[in-house]
Design an enzyme around this catalytic site. Structure first.
Site, PDB file in Angstrom:
ATOM      1  N   LYS A 109      -7.289   1.253  -2.841  1.00 20.13           N
ATOM      2  CA  LYS A 109      -6.858   0.553  -1.562  1.00 20.13           C
ATOM      3  C   LYS A 109      -7.021   1.889  -0.333  1.00 20.13           C
ATOM      4  O   LYS A 109      -7.528   1.503   0.682  1.00 20.13           O
ATOM      5  CB  LYS A 109      -5.378   0.066  -1.711  1.00 20.13           C
ATOM      6  CG  LYS A 109      -5.160  -0.118  -0.225  1.00 20.13           C
ATOM      7  CD  LYS A 109      -5.807  -1.248   0.367  1.00 20.13           C
ATOM      8  CE  LYS A 109      -5.248  -1.646   1.892  1.00 20.13           C
ATOM      9  NZ  LYS A 109      -4.201  -2.285   1.765  1.00 20.13           N
ATOM     10  N   SER A 131       0.901  -1.255   0.050  1.00 13.33           N
ATOM     11  CA  SER A 131       0.076  -0.054   0.130  1.00 13.33           C
ATOM     12  C   SER A 131       0.863   1.242  -0.131  1.00 13.33           C
ATOM     13  O   SER A 131       1.747   1.422   1.079  1.00 13.33           O
ATOM     14  CB  SER A 131      -0.837  -0.280   1.067  1.00 13.33           C
ATOM     15  OG  SER A 131      -1.902  -1.056   0.996  1.00 13.33           O
ATOM     16  N   LYS A 155      -0.269   5.209   8.739  1.00 15.47           N
ATOM     17  CA  LYS A 155       0.204   5.441   7.369  1.00 15.47           C
ATOM     18  C   LYS A 155      -0.692   5.628   6.266  1.00 15.47           C
ATOM     19  O   LYS A 155      -0.833   6.394   5.350  1.00 15.47           O
ATOM     20  CB  LYS A 155       1.441   4.578   7.053  1.00 15.47           C
ATOM     21  CG  LYS A 155       1.896   4.140   5.619  1.00 15.47           C
ATOM     22  CD  LYS A 155       2.378   3.327   5.274  1.00 15.47           C
ATOM     23  CE  LYS A 155       1.166   2.188   4.555  1.00 15.47           C
ATOM     24  NZ  LYS A 155       1.694   1.130   4.131  1.00 15.47           N
TER      25      LYS A 155
END
Length: 294
Positions: free
Chosen positions: A173, A99, A241
């Site tokens: 995502k 990701s 994150k």
């Protein structure tokens, strides 16, 4: 077993990479594994994988190289500073299932394209449970021909959807992670609210199951909250994150994301208060502490 086994390198065999590499071995592919901490890759030898000391050595053996690394900076470092891009043969396919930011994915695709190497960004959702079961949701960005070429890989790992050009997989995502992170917060706050008022938290979760408030988050993460079981599957630090990557991308495209901004601050506070190693459902602990609840 596939009729035509592929030579696949898996770079990064942590919580997600290890079970995914294992499934590729079980599907009959020839797997070459590398991890920065070698001990995390060594269990794959029992599944028939060859474990390499250097990422470039793993990539040199492969038709397809899969990245499951920590973030975009690490992906770039391994690709362009540790020799992976140089080791890959022209015509090989790099599938980044980590990701990272969409802009990073587009940059990597362009730089690899100059070497004649194809690229897909194909991050996943479903956690370690989905990785082990082969039921991951895979969001792929890139050229349709490369997506078609990756189907034997995706078939062993879950259900893939081609969502657009380079970077689009990462956008999907990030959207997924925005929904997950925000919903975890909503479930935690609602259960704590009910408990503070005197209701049985477990029974509240049971009562709203099947209604409009039901969700996979309520079922899985809500149960973890009821049990106070925050052993990490997806860590708070990783969720933070992802929220920060979403906000960085929102700034790039001129999009106002006030809800994600709020939850980025909440996850950030949790990490600052020492909860970073917990499962992302551990946001419950941060919200509980704000209400003097144990």
């Amino acid at each position: 077993m596939n009729q035509t086994p592929l030579r696949i390198a898996v770079l990064g065999t942590g919580m997600m990479g290890l079970p995914m590499a294992r499934r590729l071995c079980q599907a009959g592919h020839q797997v070459h594994a590398w991890n920065r901490t070698p001990a995390k890759a060594e269990p794959l030898a029992a599944d028939g994988a060859r474990v390499h000391a250097q990422a470039a050595d793993a990539a040199r053996q492969a038709d397809i190289v899969i990245s499951l690394l920590e973030n975009g900076g690490v992906v770039a470092q391994v690709l362009f500073e540790q020799g992976v891009a140089q080791a890959m043969a022209p015509g090989a396919l790099f599938i980044d299932m980590a990701s990272i930011q969409p802009s990073e994915a587009r940059d990597h695709a362009a730089r690899l394209g100059e070497r004649g190497i194809a690229h897909l960004d194909a991050p996943v959702s479903g956690g370690t449970v989905g990785a082990e079961a082969g039921t991951l949701a895979i969001m792929a960005g890139g050229r349709p021909a490369d997506y078609a070429r990756a189907q034997p890989v995706f078939a062993a790992l879950g259900r893939a959807t081609h969502v657009g050009p380079h970077g689009a997989g990462q956008l999907a995502k990030l959207a997924n992670q925005m929904i997950v992170g925000i919903t975890i917060g909503a479930v935690a706050e609602a259960l704590l609210f009910a408990a503070k008022g005197g209701a049985d938290m477990a029974k509240v979760r049971e009562a709203i199951t099947g209604g409009f408030a039901d969700s996979r988050i309520l079922q899985l993460h809500g149960q973890r909250m009821v049990e106070r079981n925050f052993a990490p599957r997806g860590r708070m630090t990783v969720q933070l994150k992802d929220m920060r990557n979403a906000l960085a991308t929102a700034r790039e495209i001129g999009f106002d994301a006030p809800v994600t901004t709020l939850f980025e601050a909440l996850y950030s506070a949790g990490v600052e208060h020492g909860l970073g190693g917990l499962d992302h459902s551990g946001l419950f602990v941060e919200l509980a502490s704000r209400n003097a609840m144990q």
